[in-house]
Design an enzyme around this catalytic site. Structure first.
Site, PDB file in Angstrom:
ATOM      1  N   ASP A   1     -26.781 -27.881  32.257  1.00 56.77           N
ATOM      2  CA  ASP A   1     -27.314 -28.227  33.565  1.00 56.77           C
ATOM      3  C   ASP A   1     -28.036 -29.570  33.423  1.00 56.77           C
ATOM      4  O   ASP A   1     -28.139 -30.124  32.327  1.00 56.77           O
ATOM      5  CB  ASP A   1     -28.230 -27.113  34.105  1.00 56.77           C
TER       6      ASP A   1
HETATM    7  C1  NOJ Z   1     -29.178 -28.708  38.881  1.00 56.34           C
HETATM    8  C2  NOJ Z   1     -28.672 -27.414  39.413  1.00 56.34           C
HETATM    9  O1  NOJ Z   1     -29.312 -26.330  38.770  1.00 56.34           O
HETATM   10  C3  NOJ Z   1     -27.180 -27.246  39.282  1.00 56.34           C
HETATM   11  O2  NOJ Z   1     -26.797 -26.093  39.964  1.00 56.34           O
HETATM   12  C4  NOJ Z   1     -26.462 -28.447  39.803  1.00 56.34           C
HETATM   13  O3  NOJ Z   1     -25.071 -28.272  39.736  1.00 56.34           O
HETATM   14  C5  NOJ Z   1     -26.909 -29.663  39.011  1.00 56.34           C
HETATM   15  N1  NOJ Z   1     -28.336 -29.843  39.185  1.00 56.34           N
HETATM   16  C6  NOJ Z   1     -26.190 -30.924  39.416  1.00 56.34           C
HETATM   17  O4  NOJ Z   1     -26.618 -31.353  40.652  1.00 56.34           O
END
Ligand code: NOJ
Length: 747
Positions: free
Chosen positions: A272
């Site tokens: 993530d």
């Molecule tokens: C953080 C989020 O937790 C995730 O779900 C997302 O895909 C990413 N950022 C990218 O934006």
């Protein structure tokens, strides 16, 4: 009871031998630097390409760009990668396309309320096609974290509390985005996230710690991810969260043992946003180099946003901490996806090859999804119990439209909308005016500027208006920003002075319909007897206004059902239908309300059961609940055999009768209880459901084809197993039904 049948075998064939070979051949030509570049995903600069980004691409230091949605920029990024690098490896262009790109569908929790894999698949197909027109080829959806805490803002992005419903809908979403051929026009790679357990963050506070016993993890939180792997999802995202002391991004047990070894998953695992770097903040590593080591050895192939890999991996290899062959495997996982997407044949986007954005078909699909996501929670006059909805067109001359959510094209779109535009929204007010026709006078009073507004200066005006109409429709709820990532709440009531507004207007004798637009379940108990009808519309997206108006006027019957239990008060959380029985299950007899507790009552006099003193033990609305304009009756619940041999199929049948004069869709639900297990089993588990049309004054016979493998669970040894013994089942309209059909599994 004996342990018996195991159904844990599964071989993944995500990619054809041809794709795997192409990826291997390319890998054999790559230098170490080129390999390390493939592990890196970096953020776009927004519709332009700064020199350092262009240079990094030319040097082969970029594998993927996240968040670029300008077509020309994406084509130029691809050109740099394909034409100006030694090996011409194209880029993955990632974007959070969560519930639509330009045509916005209901938030995922709303889509889950449709209980319709067809609708969910269509929605993600359209979202995929629309995002592909600007060069996006990878979305970070579906989010399949089981969510049992409505304080958690990301419940909006989830498919609800139940592993089975979530698994079915997740497979539909993956299919919609990817189709059967990732390389076909408009297909984009999807990503199962957040692996795993993120939804269990303590106190519903985002990014917070999770502690989930392995058995619970395997029986509740992991099944949707396993289903995603079986459905061919092209990637997984490791969660930000700490799982039982080891953050998921550095969790070898999770990413290697479960995902790779047990499930044989062969796709790409991405971190993530900066979650590799954050391993140090968690306190799992002492440096970015350590973090890179931990994530890489745990099984994260690509790093999102931070640069621990690219900055440290060469040193880790030189010091023999990481073998180059391990990096090779990571790179292969990434290259295979690029080959499967057909990017080596053509990395450039030509939007004219794809359907137009926001076309009539897409808008109609968004309307259908919104309409089928709305859940009718209550529908009886507070004066005489008669139904208030649908609005009787013939007898209605004046309607009051009240509330800040009535005419706000932005707030109806919900969380995770980066690319949708409010100017395309049909608001609730617009939808109602268009459908009501000229003969009905509609007056609008927003009362508040936002859902959080506490200014009561317009209360009298709104009351006067309510007094002078045939029906008042209140559009209240939560703005988009109050749910979603990092947007958690400790109380989940209607924010601002909305409850006070309802109380004030309830002085009027005019029927009051409450339409709630929100990203999570709200605690509605305080206002139930102050309004007549309640329609829960979630954040319904671009076409929400049309969908809701059609339901209010009875052009269609509400047919959504709750994908998550609604608590009476926040202190009941977590509350979900598939709870364990406990040694002292609550009963009506054992329940004593706090006001009825005698002064100085004997300490052992209060039922001694799993109850709170100050609220009932049941939820306000159970999972699966939702009313209709029709009246359904269930009868003849039968099972083909009462004694079933392990490994055999069986059939459960039921008759559903529509005793009303309106055609309507109903979601028929099958629940099972396994009475005795090597680990305790939930009091009910959803095992099947069907959404079907039942015509007025007619009935439909429904059959569920089942197999004893459907009753498998992770047992005391954490092995997937079906155990013999006694079961109960029931088929009905929601999870509060009684299970009264016994059956037995035998060897
Ligand atoms: C953080 C989020 O937790 C995730 O779900 C997302 O895909 C990413 N950022 C990218 O934006």
């Amino acid at each position: 009871m004996s342990n018996s049948h195991s159904s844990n075998s599964y071989t993944s064939n995500l990619y054809s031998p041809d794709i795997i070979n192409q990826a291997k051949q390319l890998l054999s030509k790559m230098t170490l630097d080129e390999k390390l570049g493939q592990l890196s995903q970096i953020s776009s600069a927004g519709a332009h390409i700064p020199h350092d980004l262009a240079d990094a691409i030319r040097q082969g230091r970029v594998s993927s760009v996240i968040n670029e949605v300008d077509l020309a920029t994406n084509n130029e990024l691809q050109r740099l990668a394909v034409e100006e690098t030694r090996l011409g490896i194209p880029l993955l262009i990632g974007r959070d396309v969560i519930h639509g790109f330009k045509t916005i569908f209901p938030i995922p929790l709303g889509q889950a309320a449709t209980w319709s894999p067809e609708i969910v698949e269509k929605g993600s197909r359209i979202a995929g096609e629309e995002s592909a027109t600007v060069g996006v080829n990878w979305t970070f959806a579906p989010m399949i974290d089981i969510a049992r805490d409505p304080r958690w803002g990301r419940i909006a992005e989830s498919l609800g509390e139940d592993p089975y419903l979530c698994s079915v809908l997740c497979a539909a979403m993956v299919k919609g985005f990817q189709t059967n051929d990732l390389s076909s026009p408009g297909s984009i790679a999807s990503c199962a996230k957040h692996f795993a357990g993120y939804g269990a963050s303590e106190s519903g506070r985002d990014y917070n710690t999770t502690n989930i016993p392995e058995n619970e993890l395997r029986n509740v939180y992991l099944p949707p991810f396993h289903q995603a792997a079986k459905a061919g999802v092209a990637s997984f995202m490791a969660s930000f969260s700490d799982l039982n002391g080891v953050p998921a991004t550095g969790n070898q047990w999770l990413l290697k043992q479960v995902l790779r070894d047990e499930w044989n998953y062969q796709g790409l695992v991405v971190s993530d946003w900066e979650s590799i770097k954050e391993l140090q903040v968690h306190g799992l590593s002492a440096s970015e180099k350590d973090s890179a080591y931990l994530a890489a050895t745990a099984g994260v192939d690509m790093e999102m946003a931070s640069s621990c890999y690219i900055d440290n991996m060469a040193a880790l290899i030189a010091e023999n901490q990481i073998e180059e062959t391990e990096v090779d495997q990571m790179v292969l996982n990434i290259l295979q996806m690029k080959f499967a997407l057909g990017l080596f044949e053509n990395a450039f986007t030509e939007p004219s090859a794809l359907p137009e954005l926001l076309n009539a078909k897409n808008l109609e699909a968004a309307k259908e999804a919104a309409q089928k996501s709305c859940v009718l929670l209550q529908n009886k006059s507070r004066h005489d119990d008669s139904p208030v909805l649908p609005i009787n067109r013939g007898a209605t001359n004046r309607i009051a439209v009240i509330g800040p959510m009535a005419h706000d094209g932005y707030e109806q779109l919900g969380t995770w909308v980066f690319d949708g535009d409010e100017k395309h929204s049909v608001t609730c007010l617009d939808g109602l005016i268009a459908l009501a026709g000229k003969s009905v006078e509609i007056e609008f009073e927003p009362v508040f500027s936002t859902s959080r507004d506490r200014n009561i200066q317009n209360f009298e005006k709104a009351l006067e208006l309510t007094n002078n109409v045939d029906v008042a429709i209140l559009y209240l709820g939560e703005e988009s920003i109050l749910s979603g990532e990092a947007h958690c709440r400790s109380t989940i009531d209607l924010p601002g002075a909305q409850v006070e507004l309802i109380e004030h207007l309830s002085q009027s004798n005019t029927p009051i319909v409450l339409v709630v637009l929100a990203g999570r379940p709200l605690t509605l108990q305080p206002i139930l007897d102050k309004v007549d009808s309640i329609l829960y519309a979630w954040h319904p997206g671009t076409m929400g206004g049309v969908a809701i108006a059609e339901l209010l006027f009875g052009d269609a019957s509400p047919s959504g059902k709750l994908p998550v239990s609604f608590p009476r008060v926040v202190g009941q959380i977590p509350i979900y239908y598939a709870q364990k029985n406990s040694g002292r299950p609550p009963t009506e007899e054992s329940f004593v309300f706090i006001d009825d507790v005698p002064v100085r009552a004997a300490q052992t006099s209060l039922g001694m059961a799993a109850t709170h003193l100050d609220t009932h033990f049941s939820p306000l609305y159970p999972f699966g609940y939702g009313l209709s304009y029709a009246e359904f009756e269930y009868s003849h619940v039968n099972i083909s055999q009462h004694e079933i041999k392990l490994g055999c199929a069986f059939v459960v049948t039921v008759t559903v009768e529509n005793k009303s004069d309106v055609d309507a869709e109903e979601i028929v639900q099958l629940y099972v209880r396994d009475l005795v297990g090597s680990v305790t089993r939930p009091v009910k588990e959803l095992k099947g459901f069907k959404r079907l049309l039942v015509k007025a004054n007619s009935s439909v016979d429904v059959a569920f084809e089942m197999h004893t493998d459907d009753l498998a669970f992770y047992d005391i040894r954490n092995q997937l197993n079906v155990e013999t013994g006694d079961f109960l089942l029931g088929v009905g309209a929601n999870s509060s039904l009684e299970l009264n059909v016994p059956f037995k599994l035998v060897n």
